[in-house]
Design an enzyme around this catalytic site. Structure first.
Site, mmCIF file in Angstrom:
data_model
loop_
_atom_site.group_PDB
_atom_site.id
_atom_site.type_symbol
_atom_site.label_atom_id
_atom_site.label_comp_id
_atom_site.label_asym_id
_atom_site.label_seq_id
_atom_site.Cartn_x
_atom_site.Cartn_y
_atom_site.Cartn_z
ATOM 1 C CG PHE A 1 -2.039 1.702 1.335
ATOM 2 C CD1 PHE A 1 -2.563 0.870 0.359
ATOM 3 C CD2 PHE A 1 -1.514 2.423 2.054
ATOM 4 C CE1 PHE A 1 -3.754 2.118 0.401
ATOM 5 C CE2 PHE A 1 -2.641 3.534 1.378
ATOM 6 C CZ PHE A 1 -3.878 3.885 0.677
ATOM 7 C CG ASP B 1 5.144 3.606 1.973
ATOM 8 O OD1 ASP B 1 5.452 4.123 2.637
ATOM 9 O OD2 ASP B 1 3.946 3.644 0.997
ATOM 10 C CE LYS C 1 -1.627 5.753 7.224
ATOM 11 N NZ LYS C 1 -0.524 5.102 6.388
HETATM 12 C C1 PLP Z 1 -1.262 5.478 5.098
HETATM 13 C C2 PLP Z 1 0.068 4.910 3.578
HETATM 14 C C3 PLP Z 1 0.038 5.859 3.160
HETATM 15 C C4 PLP Z 1 -0.730 6.164 2.405
HETATM 16 O O1 PLP Z 1 -0.606 8.024 2.811
HETATM 17 P P1 PLP Z 1 -1.973 8.833 3.070
HETATM 18 O O2 PLP Z 1 -1.330 10.596 3.745
HETATM 19 O O3 PLP Z 1 -3.200 8.460 3.422
HETATM 20 O O4 PLP Z 1 -1.534 9.487 1.810
HETATM 21 C C5 PLP Z 1 1.077 5.099 1.768
HETATM 22 N N1 PLP Z 1 2.080 4.160 2.660
HETATM 23 C C6 PLP Z 1 1.740 3.825 3.883
HETATM 24 C C7 PLP Z 1 3.182 2.717 4.125
HETATM 25 C C8 PLP Z 1 0.544 3.985 4.608
HETATM 26 O O5 PLP Z 1 0.591 3.073 5.172
#
Ligand code: PLP
Length: 410
Positions: A151, A236, A265
């Site tokens: 994700f 990420d 986050k």
């Molecule tokens: C939540 C998340 C995203 C997306 O972040 P947003 O602030 O909602 O755009 C991307 N990568 C990972 C691993 C995430 O947990």
């Protein structure tokens, strides 16, 4: 209009039913919400419109790492708001410079780009990697390998990077130049590399994908593969970063360093901010005019993130979070032994998952009835991402409620 309760009495006077009604009428239908409306938070607790108290083990999906209404964070935000909320990146500001310096001191990276969310941080990483590869190795080197069940966000490129066909449905044409390989499978990754491969992008621990921790040695081997083939490695760390897994960044568990990491986050403790961090060499691919964000790195968001880092490092909350993560992991392992409906407990630090042999949603709803907020991902994996300030007593309450709910299923 003048008689509207919002205008005459301020916010927080609507009951849940009224809020559900206006939200469902006026908001686009993108979220399946739980039937509660939250109005206030304090520490690890949140309170709904009817005044009920809930133990918050979701924390805005791994965002509120210092819990709610942390006095130091509130003070830092108020002080900066009084002084300067926003200027644009046409000018220098102290909070942005200091935050970049602090992130560099605390990581492998040499340079930082600020934006406003995880998806945007990943967009920056993808653009940076493509520009670097094109300049260094030629215009055909554009391809990015990502992982199945990953994700990376909901913007078009980050959604394309996200290896989940169900999330991409209806949004064709997607961005060209992405291919997917199974996570935690070094042979599959090596086989997928071509002369066009510019970068490999992955979450060091797949979070939305079901809290999947890779096998020992996998990430280090990926690093070695990238180095030997001149491929950039992007982590990420939007969810795993900022102390979530017990170290400030998850890569620090694995005895290696990536070339680029993305954060969001937990970074602002609830104030929207994202960041893309890279080595000196890679970051030279960006020059004035190549990438930008109007709000990115604004003084308010950077002042919040600076305070979050200070509380984590100097305030000891990073160490506390690691200790609480171990405590939670032990408790979840006990539930795994106790109940046959629990297939596996797994995780690192305060990113913990409990895989069930039954549907997770009804478990989430029953925990909600018992005033504990938890989350479920991939249908059957309960996910726990509480604030790093959680106490052992609060973890005990979570475990006892979970035990009660799971015991009816075995
Ligand atoms: C939540 C998340 C995203 C997306 O972040 P947003 O602030 O909602 O755009 C991307 N990568 C990972 C691993 C995430 O947990």
């Amino acid at each position: 209009m003048l008689d509207s309760p919002v205008l005459t009495r301020g916010y927080n006077f609507m009951m849940t039913s009224e809020l559900q009604q206006i939200s469902n009428q006026f908001l686009m239908n993108t979220y399946a919400r739980l039937p509660i409306a939250l109005v206030r938070g304090q520490g690890c607790f949140v309170y709904d419109a009817e005044g009920r108290e809930y133990l918050d083990c979701v924390a805005g999906i791994a965002v509120n790492i210092l819990g709610h209404a942390h006095p130091g964070l509130v003070e830092a935000i108020m002080r900066q708001a009084r002084q300067l909320i926003h200027t644009s990146n046409l000018f220098y500001t102290e909070p942005q410079g200091l935050l970049a310096k602090r992130l560099v001191e605390l990581s492998f990276a040499d340079k930082v780009f600020f934006c406003n969310s995880g998806a945007e941080a990943n967009e920056a990483a993808i653009k940076l990697a493509r520009r670097y590869a094109a300049k260094r190795f030629g215009a055909e080197r554009t391809e990015i390998l990502t992982m199945t069940n990953s994700f990376h966000g909901r913007t078009l490129a980050s959604l394309t990077a996200t290896g989940q066909p169900k999330l991409q449905e209806g949004f064709a044409p997607l961005v060209p130049g992405f291919r997917y390989v199974p996570f935690n499978d070094l042979d599959a990754l090596e086989a997928a590399i071509t002369p066009q491969t510019a970068a490999i992008m992955l979450e060091p621990i797949q979070a939305e994908g079901g809290v999947i921790v890779p096998g020992a040695g996998y990430l280090k081997a990926v690093r070695e593969l990238c180095t030997s083939r001149n491929i950039l490695l992007i982590f990420d760390e939007v969810q795993t970063g900022m102390g979530r897994t017990g170290t400030l960044f998850a890569y620090q568990h694995f005895h290696m360093t990536p070339d680029i990491i993305t954060l969001a986050k937990g970074l602002g403790g609830g104030i929207p901010i994202g960041a893309c961090l890279a080595t000196e060499e890679v970051s030279t691919a960006f020059e004035p005019g190549t990438h930008a964000s109007t709000f990115g790195g604004n003084p308010l968001a950077c002042a919040a993130a600076l305070k979050v880092l200070e509380v984590l490092i100097e305030g000891g909350k990073l160490d506390h979070g690691r200790m609480i993560g171990d405590y939670l992991a032990k408790g979840l392992a006990t539930l795994e032994e106790q109940y046959t409906c629990v297939t596996q407990s797994r995780g690192l630090g305060l990113l913990q998952g409990l895989e069930l042999s039954v549907e997770g949603k009804p478990v989430v709803m029953e925990c909600l009835d018992r005033r504990v907020l938890i989350n479920c991902t991939m249908g059957r994996v309960l996910r726990f991402v509480p604030p790093l300030i959680m106490t052992t007593t609060q973890v005990d309450r979570l475990l006892s409620v979970l035990s009660g709910v799971l015991s009816t299923r075995t």
